[in-house]
Design an enzyme around this catalytic site. Structure first.
Site, PDB file in Angstrom:
ATOM      1  N   GLU B  47       0.803  -1.226   0.000  1.00 59.55           N
ATOM      2  CA  GLU B  47       0.000   0.000   0.000  1.00 59.55           C
ATOM      3  C   GLU B  47       0.840   1.283   0.000  1.00 59.55           C
ATOM      4  O   GLU B  47       0.311   2.362  -0.209  1.00 59.55           O
ATOM      5  CB  GLU B  47      -1.011   0.008   1.154  1.00 59.55           C
ATOM      6  CG  GLU B  47      -0.436   0.002   2.556  1.00 59.55           C
ATOM      7  CD  GLU B  47      -0.375  -1.390   3.148  1.00 59.55           C
ATOM      8  OE1 GLU B  47      -0.213  -2.362   2.375  1.00 59.55           O
ATOM      9  OE2 GLU B  47      -0.469  -1.520   4.380  1.00 59.55           O
ATOM     10  N   ASN B  48       2.135   1.161   0.226  1.00 56.42           N
ATOM     11  CA  ASN B  48       2.970   2.359   0.112  1.00 56.42           C
ATOM     12  C   ASN B  48       3.311   2.682  -1.348  1.00 56.42           C
ATOM     13  O   ASN B  48       4.050   3.629  -1.605  1.00 56.42           O
ATOM     14  CB  ASN B  48       4.246   2.219   0.953  1.00 56.42           C
ATOM     15  CG  ASN B  48       5.030   0.974   0.627  1.00 56.42           C
ATOM     16  OD1 ASN B  48       4.469  -0.093   0.426  1.00 56.42           O
ATOM     17  ND2 ASN B  48       6.332   1.105   0.559  1.00 56.42           N
TER      18      ASN B  48
END
Lengths: 260, 220
Positions: B47-48
């Site tokens: 998700e980064n």
């Protein structure tokens, strides 16, 4: 052309106090995820301005002796707006003592609040956080999911359909965020301020560059205007007010390797 | 014999399908990546800002600009893409991720999950968990069936602050596999660990669950 490039982080901030851009009680966005893609030298320079009572919008809070941890050590931060702050003992101490105020946002909500603020969108609905402490006291409203009901999304659209069994779902209203100052880290800039990020160091930097009145970019590589293919620009130069080229340490939080 | 942590992740990996885009949580869920069946093409999202996580780097390939959501150094596989955090969560919130696997402190009988905060203890934040459980098409929890003190983690109603409401599709524990019946809003006991009976599961579960007449044993 406006001279955006400054020789050092200190020089890039030198006149900002006099101009009222850096002032006590201001809100500052700081890019990065963990220690990846943080504007590490700009953070040190902001600390050295002596500014106090900062509200700091940043996904994390650095570690004790690096990144935003430096501004916590000197107690220059009054409030953090973050999604996760695991790895910082200074933070923990100030948070538990009540000295430091913290507003936790779901990471995606934080990212979208910043994007929205920069895009002129004052608020938006999201399903994230409904029924949790995050939604307490906030407005909610029911909608169909966009993917399940193109008819409700666009009433004029002929042939648009609602998925079978589609049910309305509760969404919570979240507001956009905008800061007085954003400190971002990019891999490359040209003198106009066009930015190129590198790998997962892009993270929050891309949106923060669009969501503050004054934006300073710390970069590893600086090229003349024309040195970046227009197709390769991630953040257009008009968002960026100042540029500083630095040699960064780029500390690693969890060095994980395989044999070979 | 209850399933070991490794067996739980092996069982979780059997939920993967060819072509799936999957987000794996920090801790036990991350280990699911070690059990992706040979020949199955699964895209791991971080998700980064990465779609297409590769293996951990060799010492010489370590790149501080390339980490996963647990802040570990990683590599990107062929065909990977990088994007901003807002694009990443647009992908998550917009329903473009097929499955996520994450841990939990409590799961309620209606599929609520609590996994981010214990009142009175240091709160570290929810990270991306609330967005994942709200946005991903299929949400799978891997956890120990009971807390260390024996307390039920599958409860009638979560006593801890929620991460998400009615969002869990499957729970895999050391004792069993439970699948949400969305029409009845209760979990159905789908499989039990070797040597574990449905009665054992019921005794260690506070939540009301549906137990069919015959429940097969987990094979993994």
């Amino acid at each position: 052309m406006v001279q955006k490039v400054h020789a050092t982080p200190e020089a890039a901030m030198a006149d900002l106090k006099d101009r009222g851009i850096i002032r006590d009680g201001m809100t500052v966005m700081v890019g990065g995820f963990g220690l990846c893609g943080i504007p590490e030298k700009l953070i040190v320079a902001l600390r050295d301005t002596g500014v106090r009572e900062l509200t700091c919008i940043s996904n994390n809070a650095g570690v004790d002796d690096f990144g935003l941890g430096l501004l916590l050590q000197t107690r220059q931060i009054k409030k953090m707006v973050s999604s996760y702050v695991g790895e910082n003992a200074t933070f923990e101490k100030q948070f538990i003592s009540g000295e430091l105020e913290v507003e936790f946002n779901p990471q995606g909500t934080l990212a979208e609040r910043i994007r929205a603020g920069g895009a002129g969108i004052p608020a938006f609905y999201t399903a994230t956080g409904v029924g949790t402490p995050v939604a307490e006291g906030k407005e909610t409203r029911e909608f169909y999911r966009p993917s399940e009901d193109t008819r409700a999304m666009n009433r004029e659209l002929k042939g648009a359909v609602r998925a079978e069994g589609a049910r309305k779902r509760t969404y919570v209203l979240e507001t956009g965020l905008y800061a007085d100052l954003a400190l971002v880290k990019a891999y490359k800039a040209d003198h106009f301020g066009n930015l190129v990020f590198r790998k997962t160091a892009r993270n929050f930097n891309a949106m923060m560059a669009g969501a503050a009145s004054f934006v300073i970019a710390e970069v590893e590589d600086l090229v003349p205007v024309g040195g970046i293919e227009p197709d390769q620009v991630h953040t257009p130069g008009n968002y960026v007010d100042r540029i500083v080229r630095t040699v960064s340490e780029k500390r690693i939080e969890q060095r994980t390797t395989r044999a070979g | 014999m209850p399933l070991s942590r490794d067996q739980i992740t092996i069982r979780a990996a059997r939920e993967l399908k060819d072509g799936y885009v999957v987000n794996l949580g920090i801790g036990m869920p991350t280990l699911v990546a070690n059990h992706i069946p040979q020949g199955m093409d699964v895209w791991l999202q971080s998700e980064n800002g990465l779609l297409g996580i590769g293996p951990f780097p060799t010492e010489t390939d370590v790149d501080p600009d390339l980490i996963n959501a647990g802040k570990q150094t990683i590599t990107a596989r062929l065909g990977a893409s990088y994007f901003s955090s807002s694009d990443s969560f647009a992908m998550i919130r917009g329903g473009h991720i097929d499955m996520c696997i994450l841990g939990a402190m409590q799961v309620s009988e209606e599929g609520d999950i609590a996994n981010w905060m214990i009142p009175g203890k240091m709160v570290k934040g929810m990270g991306g968990a609330m967005d994942l459980v709200a946005g991903v098409k299929r949400v799978v929890v891997t956890m120990e069936h009971n807390a260390k003190d024996g307390a039920a983690k599958l409860v009638r109603k979560c006593s801890l602050p929620l991460t998400g409401q009615a969002c869990i599709d499957m729970v895999i524990t050391d004792l069993c596999v439970l699948e949400m019946d969305h029409a009845r809003q209760r979990f159905v006991l789908k499989e039990v660990a070797p040597g574990v009976t449905p009665q054992d599961v019921r005794a260690k579960t506070e939540a009301e669950i549906i137990i069919p007449d015959s429940v097969p044993t987990v094979s993994c």
